[in-house]
Write an enzyme that holds these catalytic residues in place. Structure first.
Site, short mmCIF file in Angstrom:
data_model
loop_
_atom_site.label_atom_id
_atom_site.label_comp_id
_atom_site.label_asym_id
_atom_site.label_seq_id
_atom_site.Cartn_x
_atom_site.Cartn_y
_atom_site.Cartn_z
N GLY A 1 0.79 -1.21 0.00
CA GLY A 1 0.00 0.00 0.00
C GLY A 1 0.82 1.27 0.00
N HIS A 2 0.14 2.40 -0.18
CA HIS A 2 0.78 3.71 -0.29
C HIS A 2 1.57 4.06 0.97
CE1 HIS A 2 -3.17 4.47 1.56
NE2 HIS A 2 -2.59 5.46 2.18
N ASN A 3 2.69 4.70 0.75
CA ASN A 3 3.59 5.21 1.80
C ASN A 3 4.36 4.11 2.54
OD1 ASN A 3 2.41 7.67 1.20
ND2 ASN A 3 1.05 7.64 2.97
#
Length: 363
Positions: A258-260
């Site tokens: 997922g993002h980050n």
């Protein structure tokens, strides 16, 4: 291509005996190997199968009586799977992507293509993208604008890399891998029921139904050297900072990052593992198949999670965990044993209740 036993043994750093000039064209399991194939029989349990095949040479365990097995040559290894890595690398015939750039490929004039790069049919390379020397880009791939792809990359068919991704040397992406899709990030105008439920561990409160507003991904993806991602694997862009994957890490088929999220060096994320956003994963972490990781936590260096583990809180370095929620593996084993005993325990309790409640002969 053909290789001599001497060449293979030298590449593996292994000892060999017999006719070292004997050539092989491939490798096979002991019972299926033909005369021109190298039998992979690296344990005594494969000795009987060797007699059923036609191999003249084999990779064997140390001290194996290779002549008694009817072989003309043998290579000896103490680390079978490491030998497999070396042999398969030598004998891999590749995917047949022709040298040079296919006429149907669409390459922006501002893109920089390194020396000895092969690009397959119907691949698109965006503006200002840079592809390192010796890379092989399969058919139907998309490389977005401003992407930097290091030397020696190997992209199988239908791989896509989103804009601004930066990827190191010797990157491997299996069919359908998607690098740099937007993160799954949405917000409601007012506090949502999901936020309340997470905060209270079950109560939605008085939150009303609302529409979701999209948060765009301004970050990109950074990937180090010697990283491999499996078929249909997805790595999302960061919201503000970049999502990153460290040198030497390997992601299996259908893994989602997922993002980050930041994945450290030499990690192994096995099939169908899902990592939520903003997770910090240390170095040398192994997440078994179908592991799930909640967002905004950290997983320390050297953690090993058994298959199916659901990680809902921070995990200290070096811990071996399993279960839902993930706990120390030995504790999970004790919990599992206790669960198996529950039906018997309930029967015993029922029998005790019946005995206690039954009136005695003097009453």
């Amino acid at each position: 291509m053909t290789y001599t036993i001497s060449q293979i043994a030298k590449a593996l750093g292994a000892e060999a005996a017999g006719n070292l000039d004997l050539t092989v064209t491939g490798a096979a399991e002991p019972g299926d190997a033909g005369r021109d194939q190298l039998a992979l029989a690296m344990s005594p349990k494969y000795a009987e199968a060797l007699a059923q095949g036609g191999a003249r040479a084999a990779i064997l365990w140390p001290g194996a009586a290779w002549q008694a097995m009817g072989l003309e040559a043998a290579i000896f290894t103490t680390r079978p799977r490491l030998a497999m890595a070396g042999v398969t690398a030598m004998l891999d015939p590749g995917q047949g992507v022709a040298a040079g750039i296919h006429p149907s490929a669409v390459i922006d004039p501002s893109a920089e293509i390194g020396a000895d790069v092969s690009i397959g049919p119907l691949t698109v390379v965006g503006a200002r993208a840079r592809i390192g020397e010796g890379s092989v880009i399969g058919p139907h791939c998309v490389i977005g604008m401003d992407v930097v792809l290091g030397p020696g990359a190997f992209l199988r068919e239908m791989v896509s890399i989103g804009a601004r991704a930066t990827i190191g040397a010797r990157f491997i992406a299996q069919p359908g891998a998607r690098i740099g899709g937007d993160g799954f990030s949405f917000v409601t105008p007012e506090v949502s029921g999901a936020e309340n439920a997470r905060k209270t561990m079950g109560d939605q409160g008085e939150a009303k139904a609302q529409a979701w507003t999209r948060i765009h991904s301004l970050g990109a993806v950074e990937i180090g050297d010697d990283v491999e991602v499996g078929a249909n694997c997805t790595v999302d862009n960061g919201t503000i900072r970049n999502t990153s994957i460290g040198d030497g890490s390997k992601l299996d088929n259908l893994v989602h990052v997922g993002h980050n999220t930041r994945v450290g060096r030499d990690c192994l994320l096995c099939g169908q593992t899902g990592v939520s956003g903003s997770v910090e994963i240390g170095n040398n972490v192994v997440l078994g198949g179908q592991t799930g990781v909640v967002d905004n936590i950290f997983i320390g260096d050297g953690v090993i999670a058994g298959g199916g583990t659901k990680i809902l809180s921070n995990v200290p370095a070096g811990r071996v965990i399993m279960g839902y929620p993930g706990v120390k593996m030995d504790l999970h084993t004790e919990i599992y044993k206790a669960q198996r005993r529950l039906p018997r325990l309930l029967r015993d309790i029922a029998a005790l209740k019946k005995a206690v409640s039954k009136p005695g002969p003097s009453e």
